[in-house]
Design an enzyme around this catalytic site. Structure first.
Site, PDB file in Angstrom:
ATOM      1  N   HIS A 268      24.588  36.548  53.121  1.00  0.00           N
ATOM      2  CA  HIS A 268      24.968  37.667  53.998  1.00  0.00           C
ATOM      3  C   HIS A 268      23.846  38.101  54.943  1.00  0.00           C
ATOM      4  O   HIS A 268      23.864  39.205  55.465  1.00  0.00           O
ATOM      5  CB  HIS A 268      25.444  38.858  53.147  1.00  0.00           C
ATOM      6  CG  HIS A 268      26.718  38.582  52.401  1.00  0.00           C
ATOM      7  ND1 HIS A 268      27.164  39.333  51.345  1.00  0.00           N
ATOM      8  CD2 HIS A 268      27.658  37.611  52.579  1.00  0.00           C
ATOM      9  CE1 HIS A 268      28.319  38.841  50.905  1.00  0.00           C
ATOM     10  NE2 HIS A 268      28.633  37.797  51.631  1.00  0.00           N
TER      11      HIS A 268
ATOM     12  N   CYS B  54      19.408  39.354  68.673  1.00  0.00           N
ATOM     13  CA  CYS B  54      19.978  39.866  69.910  1.00  0.00           C
ATOM     14  C   CYS B  54      21.479  39.600  69.961  1.00  0.00           C
ATOM     15  O   CYS B  54      21.922  38.501  69.603  1.00  0.00           O
ATOM     16  CB  CYS B  54      19.281  39.180  71.091  1.00  0.00           C
ATOM     17  SG  CYS B  54      19.977  39.666  72.666  1.00  0.00           S
TER      18      CYS B  54
ATOM     19  N   TYR C  65      21.095  51.634  59.267  1.00  0.00           N
ATOM     20  CA  TYR C  65      20.352  50.433  58.868  1.00  0.00           C
ATOM     21  C   TYR C  65      18.852  50.705  58.747  1.00  0.00           C
ATOM     22  O   TYR C  65      18.185  50.169  57.880  1.00  0.00           O
ATOM     23  CB  TYR C  65      20.651  49.255  59.814  1.00  0.00           C
ATOM     24  CG  TYR C  65      21.910  48.547  59.361  1.00  0.00           C
ATOM     25  CD1 TYR C  65      21.875  47.616  58.322  1.00  0.00           C
ATOM     26  CD2 TYR C  65      23.144  48.853  59.910  1.00  0.00           C
ATOM     27  CE1 TYR C  65      23.031  47.001  57.866  1.00  0.00           C
ATOM     28  CE2 TYR C  65      24.311  48.250  59.461  1.00  0.00           C
ATOM     29  CZ  TYR C  65      24.237  47.324  58.433  1.00  0.00           C
ATOM     30  OH  TYR C  65      25.376  46.724  57.954  1.00  0.00           O
TER      31      TYR C  65
ATOM     32  N   SER D 142      30.214  42.345  41.773  1.00  0.00           N
ATOM     33  CA  SER D 142      31.553  42.766  41.353  1.00  0.00           C
ATOM     34  C   SER D 142      32.563  41.630  41.518  1.00  0.00           C
ATOM     35  O   SER D 142      33.709  41.755  41.110  1.00  0.00           O
ATOM     36  CB  SER D 142      31.994  43.978  42.175  1.00  0.00           C
ATOM     37  OG  SER D 142      31.927  43.669  43.555  1.00  0.00           O
TER      38      SER D 142
HETATM   39  P1  OAD Z   1      28.924  45.576  44.340  1.00  0.00           P
HETATM   40  O1  OAD Z   1      28.393  46.927  44.594  1.00  0.00           O
HETATM   41  O2  OAD Z   1      30.329  45.292  44.711  1.00  0.00           O
HETATM   42  O3  OAD Z   1      28.763  45.220  42.798  1.00  0.00           O
HETATM   43  C1  OAD Z   1      27.554  45.445  42.115  1.00  0.00           C
HETATM   44  C2  OAD Z   1      27.732  44.965  40.697  1.00  0.00           C
HETATM   45  O4  OAD Z   1      26.479  45.081  40.046  1.00  0.00           O
HETATM   46  C3  OAD Z   1      28.740  45.769  39.878  1.00  0.00           C
HETATM   47  O5  OAD Z   1      29.660  44.882  39.278  1.00  0.00           O
HETATM   48  C4  OAD Z   1      27.879  46.471  38.822  1.00  0.00           C
HETATM   49  O6  OAD Z   1      28.531  46.609  37.573  1.00  0.00           O
HETATM   50  C5  OAD Z   1      26.704  45.527  38.716  1.00  0.00           C
HETATM   51  N1  OAD Z   1      25.439  46.133  38.236  1.00  0.00           N
HETATM   52  C6  OAD Z   1      25.007  47.405  38.379  1.00  0.00           C
HETATM   53  N2  OAD Z   1      23.791  47.554  37.818  1.00  0.00           N
HETATM   54  C7  OAD Z   1      23.441  46.338  37.304  1.00  0.00           C
HETATM   55  C8  OAD Z   1      22.298  45.840  36.609  1.00  0.00           C
HETATM   56  N3  OAD Z   1      21.254  46.614  36.320  1.00  0.00           N
HETATM   57  N4  OAD Z   1      22.300  44.527  36.247  1.00  0.00           N
HETATM   58  C9  OAD Z   1      23.340  43.723  36.549  1.00  0.00           C
HETATM   59  N5  OAD Z   1      24.442  44.140  37.196  1.00  0.00           N
HETATM   60  C10 OAD Z   1      24.496  45.420  37.582  1.00  0.00           C
HETATM   61  O7  OAD Z   1      27.903  44.547  45.030  1.00  0.00           O
HETATM   62  P2  OAD Z   1      28.135  43.017  45.429  1.00  0.00           P
HETATM   63  O8  OAD Z   1      29.038  42.346  44.476  1.00  0.00           O
HETATM   64  O9  OAD Z   1      26.802  42.438  45.674  1.00  0.00           O
HETATM   65  O10 OAD Z   1      28.377  42.582  51.776  1.00  0.00           O
HETATM   66  O11 OAD Z   1      28.887  43.184  46.812  1.00  0.00           O
HETATM   67  C11 OAD Z   1      29.198  42.063  47.570  1.00  0.00           C
HETATM   68  C12 OAD Z   1      29.094  42.361  49.045  1.00  0.00           C
HETATM   69  O12 OAD Z   1      29.872  43.527  49.366  1.00  0.00           O
HETATM   70  C13 OAD Z   1      27.704  42.745  49.504  1.00  0.00           C
HETATM   71  O13 OAD Z   1      26.884  41.623  49.765  1.00  0.00           O
HETATM   72  C14 OAD Z   1      27.984  43.520  50.773  1.00  0.00           C
HETATM   73  C15 OAD Z   1      29.149  44.357  50.327  1.00  0.00           C
HETATM   74  O14 OAD Z   1      30.033  44.731  51.334  1.00  0.00           O
HETATM   75  C16 OAD Z   1      27.798  42.613  52.981  1.00  0.00           C
HETATM   76  O15 OAD Z   1      26.961  43.435  53.296  1.00  0.00           O
HETATM   77  C17 OAD Z   1      28.275  41.536  53.909  1.00  0.00           C
END
Ligand code: OAD
Length: 247
Positions: free
Chosen positions: A123, A131, A67, A192
Site C-alpha cells: 500500500h 507528484c 497525512y 483484519s
Molecule cells: P485493520 O485495522 O483492519 O486490522 C488490524 C488488525 O490488527 C485487527 O484484526 C486487530 O485485531 C489486530 N491487532 C490489534 N492489535 C494487535 C497486536 N498487538 N498484535 C496483532 N494483531 C493486532 O488493519 P489492516 O488489516 O492492516 O489500507 O487494514 C488493511 C488496510 O485497510 C490498510 O492497509 C489500510 C486500510 O484502509 C490503505 O491505507 C490502502
C-alpha cells in the site's frame, strides 16, 4: 511454548521459504493506531473524506493536514518486539541460504526501521510523496508548506500511498502472490483480512499447500482458513517463536 504448536516450530525449522503478511496490528504495540479496531482511524475519520483522489483534489489542505499528522506520529514511534523478531527471522533464513519475504499493508516504515530488508510494500509508504502530474517521487518534501509541491514541475505532491479506488502496483502484487504461492509456511499477522487483494494471499498460500498461521488477538474475517490460529499480540508471540526456532 503453550501459545503455539511444536508442529509449527518443526515446519519452520524445515522450511525452505517463509512468507509473512502484516497489517496495522503489528504496529499497534508501537502506538500507531490501526484502522478498524475500537480506537482505529476509520472509526474517527472517514476514508471518503481523506483517502481518495477526489477528496484530495477537493480538500487538498485537509488531506495533507491529516497525512502530516500521521507522518509526525509515525516519525516519533519506534519498532516493537514483533518488528524486531521479524527482521531476526529474515536474518535466520537468509543466513541459511533460504528465502524469507515480508509483505506488508503498512505504510509506516517500521519494518524497515527494525532492519527488515526484503519487504514488499503493498500500500505504499507514507514517508514518500509523489507528484500528481509527473510522478516525481521524494522522501524530502517541504514540511513547512501547507500543500507541498514538486521540485520538478511545480504541481501538487501527494502521499505515496494507495487510496481507495486505486490499484496496487502490479509488479509488487505479482511478486507478493508468487511468494505466497511458493512458501512452506505463511503467516498473516495483525490484519483484519478485510481488504483485498491482500486478503487473498493466505488463500493462495493454502491452495499451494503452505502451512498457514494467523497471529491476531482477535479472530480475523478469514480465521477459519488457517491451519493454526494464535490469538495473542504479535509483539509477545513473535519473539517467543524466534526463541524456539533458534534452539
Ligand atoms: P485493520 O485495522 O483492519 O486490522 C488490524 C488488525 O490488527 C485487527 O484484526 C486487530 O485485531 C489486530 N491487532 C490489534 N492489535 C494487535 C497486536 N498487538 N498484535 C496483532 N494483531 C493486532 O488493519 P489492516 O488489516 O492492516 O489500507 O487494514 C488493511 C488496510 O485497510 C490498510 O492497509 C489500510 C486500510 O484502509 C490503505 O491505507 C490502502
Amino acid at each position: 511454548m503453550e501459545n503455539f504448536s511444536t508442529n509449527l516450530i518443526n515446519k519452520l525449522k524445515n522450511a525452505n521459504s517463509v512468507t509473512v503478511l502484516t497489517g496495522a496490528g503489528v504496529s499497534a504495540e508501537s502506538g500507531v493506531p490501526t484502522f478498524r479496531d475500537k480506537d482505529g482511524l476509520w472509526n474517527k475519520f472517514s476514508p471518503q473524506d481523506l483517502a481518495n483522489m477526489n477528496s484530495f483534489l477537493k480538500n487538498t489542505e485537509l488531506v495533507w493536514e491529516w497525512y502530516k499528522w500521521r507522518k509526525n506520529l509515525i516519525s516519533n514511534v519506534s519498532p516493537n518486539a514483533g518488528h524486531y523478531a521479524l527482521s531476526e527471522m529474515e536474518e535466520y533464513y537468509t543466513n541459511k541460504g533460504k528465502k524469507f519475504t515480508l509483505i506488508t499493508q503498512n505504510v509506516d516504515d517500521l519494518h524497515k526501521k527494525s532492519g527488515s530488508k526484503n519487504i514488499l510494500e503493498l500500500h505504499g509508504n507514507i514517508m514518500r510523496s509523489r507528484c500528481i502530474k509527473c510522478n516525481y517521487s521524494t522522501e524530502n518534501m517541504d514540511n513547512e508548506k501547507t500543500i507541498p509541491t514538486c521540485i520538478q514541475c511545480g504541481n501538487y505532491l501527494r502521499p505515496d500511498v494507495v487510496w481507495f479506488g486505486e490499484s496496487l502496483s502490479e509488479e509488487i502484487l505479482d511478486k507478493a502472490f508468487e511468494e505466497a504461492e511458493n512458501c512452506d509456511v505463511f503467516f498473516s499477522i495483525g490484519t483484519s483480512s478485510l481488504v483485498y487483494p491482500a486478503a487473498m494471499l493466505p488463500v493462495h498460500a493454502r491452495d499451494e499447500d503452505a502451512y498457514i498461521v494467523e497471529i491476531n488477538p482477535e479472530r480475523s474475517a478469514l480465521a477459519y482458513l488457517f491451519d493454526e490460529e494464535i490469538n495473542k499480540k504479535s509483539g509477545e508471540i513473535l519473539p517467543e517463536i524466534m526463541q524456539e526456532l533458534k534452539k
